[in-house]
Design a protein around this motif. Structure first.
Motif, PDB file in Angstrom:
ATOM      1  N   GLY A  12       0.649  -1.094   0.243  1.00 17.59           N
ATOM      2  CA  GLY A  12       0.335  -0.119   0.250  1.00 17.59           C
ATOM      3  C   GLY A  12       1.416   1.236   0.127  1.00 17.59           C
ATOM      4  O   GLY A  12       0.248   1.858  -1.020  1.00 17.59           O
ATOM      5  N   ALA A  13       1.950   1.173   0.908  1.00 22.28           N
ATOM      6  CA  ALA A  13       2.859   2.444   0.939  1.00 22.28           C
ATOM      7  C   ALA A  13       3.566   2.858  -0.624  1.00 22.28           C
ATOM      8  O   ALA A  13       3.444   3.968  -0.989  1.00 22.28           O
ATOM      9  N   PHE A  14       3.432   1.590  -0.745  1.00 21.93           N
ATOM     10  CA  PHE A  14       4.618   1.605  -2.484  1.00 21.93           C
ATOM     11  C   PHE A  14       3.415   2.706  -3.132  1.00 21.93           C
ATOM     12  O   PHE A  14       3.900   2.924  -4.023  1.00 21.93           O
ATOM     13  N   ALA A  20       1.761   9.307  -6.114  1.00 22.38           N
ATOM     14  CA  ALA A  20       1.881  10.873  -5.359  1.00 22.38           C
ATOM     15  C   ALA A  20       3.366  11.368  -6.263  1.00 22.38           C
ATOM     16  O   ALA A  20       3.088  12.866  -6.765  1.00 22.38           O
ATOM     17  N   ALA A  21       4.012  10.524  -6.585  1.00 19.47           N
ATOM     18  CA  ALA A  21       5.222  10.916  -7.924  1.00 19.47           C
ATOM     19  C   ALA A  21       4.234  11.395  -8.867  1.00 19.47           C
ATOM     20  O   ALA A  21       4.790  12.061  -9.864  1.00 19.47           O
ATOM     21  N   LEU A  22       3.261  10.464  -9.597  1.00 13.74           N
ATOM     22  CA  LEU A  22       2.663  10.419 -10.645  1.00 13.74           C
ATOM     23  C   LEU A  22       2.297  11.531 -10.334  1.00 13.74           C
ATOM     24  O   LEU A  22       1.770  12.617 -12.224  1.00 13.74           O
ATOM     25  N   ALA A  23       1.414  12.235  -9.335  1.00 13.56           N
ATOM     26  CA  ALA A  23       0.395  13.690  -9.419  1.00 13.56           C
ATOM     27  C   ALA A  23       1.942  14.500  -9.927  1.00 13.56           C
ATOM     28  O   ALA A  23       1.592  15.607 -10.151  1.00 13.56           O
ATOM     29  N   VAL A  24       2.475  14.528  -8.580  1.00 14.07           N
ATOM     30  CA  VAL A  24       3.598  15.962  -9.316  1.00 14.07           C
ATOM     31  C   VAL A  24       4.548  15.988 -10.151  1.00 14.07           C
ATOM     32  O   VAL A  24       4.419  17.272 -11.076  1.00 14.07           O
ATOM     33  N   ALA A  25       4.691  15.337 -11.360  1.00 10.24           N
ATOM     34  CA  ALA A  25       5.001  14.210 -12.436  1.00 10.24           C
ATOM     35  C   ALA A  25       4.328  16.042 -13.107  1.00 10.24           C
ATOM     36  O   ALA A  25       4.488  16.548 -14.220  1.00 10.24           O
TER      37      ALA A  25
END
Length: 350
Positions: A12-14, A20-25
């Motif tokens: 779940g953490a992964f 989150a990384a995709l949204a920031v990108a």
């Protein structure tokens, strides 16, 4: 060998970290607004838009604020003409910047306000070599923008205005050169006909004869006008001399007026002496009135003097009578007066 089970917490953490990384990108990618809806606009151009393509930039004073999305042609039956609607999408942040607001409110009211302030669209050239065009937005008052009107599938219409070159081109295209050439040809034919007409030749001859007569008349008038000119010169000289005399008399009159003004000056010596004399005469008149007053001291003294003189006169008369009756009265003194003679008593009648 014992199998190991995957830890659900790690999985779940992964997954959360990947999302989150995709949204920031997605957010950090330049030039992309994934969560914003662009503002759709339409602009109607009446002339040629050759060189304008889909994806062409829409700029405001050199800053890119949108892109062209569609170009089409529409026939207008009411005016029997063609209009070229150009669809474009504007960045909502750019529209907010033009309107002066940077909030995330609805920008549907921003473009109408900008259009009321004079926002219009023109076609500009990106490159003279390739001939590619772009849409230039700016606030313009001259020439005024033109709205096409009608429904545009929810897109806001931005008025369009022609560039200076396009306006000149439209004016040149509206000029009927054939008609101008025909008019010039008719004027040239009329001029040739007029020049070749015998009336014009006769008119020129009459004009030349009139000019000769005028020169002869001028010569005669010049000969006859010489005595008149001399007489006029003499009359002017006489008038000049009379004017000099009048000027001299006026100068003398002015000097006399100046002297009279100096004599009649309220602060001058003459007026001052006259005022002093009048004051003295007024005082003398007052003294004379006081002296001739019935109750004044002068008349009272005169009355006493007259009474004294009257008494002295009576005394002198008595002295004269005494000396007449008694001449030696001055030596012996005055004798008593003799009694008057007795008056006889009349006898009674018998």
């Amino acid at each position: 060998m014992k199998s190991r089970r995957a830890n659900p917490f790690v999985i779940g953490a992964f997954v959360v970290a990947a999302l989150a990384a995709l949204a920031v990108a997605l957010i950090a990618l330049p030039g992309r607004h994934w969560f914003e809806r662009p503002q759709r606009v339409v602009m109607f151009f009446s002339g040629s838009v050759f060189g304008l393509q889909k994806g062409a930039p829409v700029v405001f004073r050199g800053v890119r604020v949108g892109n062209v999305t569609d170009i089409s042609v529409r026939y207008e039956a009411t005016t029997d003409s063609f209009a070229i609607p150009v669809m474009a999408e504007l960045d909502d942040d750019a529209v907010r910047g033009l309107e002066g607001r940077f909030t995330h409110d609805d920008i549907g009211h921003a473009l109408p306000l900008l259009i009321k302030r004079g926002l219009t669209a023109q076609l500009g050239t990106q490159s003279l070599v390739t001939g590619q065009l772009y849409v230039d937005l700016d606030f313009r008052s001259k020439p005024p923008g033109v709205l096409h009107g009608g429904e545009h599938d929810g897109a806001t219409e931005i008025p369009t205005s022609a560039t200076a070159f396009q306006a000149l081109k439209n004016q040149l295209e509206s000029v009927d050169l054939r008609k101008i050439l025909d008019d010039l040809s008719q004027i040239a034919n009329s001029t040739r006909t007029l020049v070749a007409a015998p009336e014009l030749r006769q008119g020129l001859q009459d004009f030349a004869a009139t000019a000769r007569h005028a020169r002869a008349l001028a010569a005669v008038l010049e000969q006859r006008a010489r005595p008149l000119t001399r007489g006029a010169e003499q009359a002017m000289a006489s008038v000049g001399r009379a004017g000099d005399k009048v000027a001299t008399a006026a100068d003398k009159l002015g000097d006399g007026a100046d002297k009279a003004g100096a004599l009649l000056d309220p602060q001058g010596p003459v007026v001052t002496d006259l005022q002093r004399t009048l004051a003295e005469l007024q005082r003398a008149g007052a003294s004379l009135r006081d002296a001739t007053d019935r109750d004044g001291p002068l008349l009272q003294q005169s009355d006493r003097t007259l009474r004294d003189l009257s008494a002295a006169a009576r005394a002198l008369r008595e002295l004269a009578r005494t000396l007449d009756a008694q001449p030696d009265a001055l030596l012996r003194g005055r004798q008593p007066d003799a009694p008057p003679p007795a008056t006889p008593t009349p006898e009674p009648a018998r």
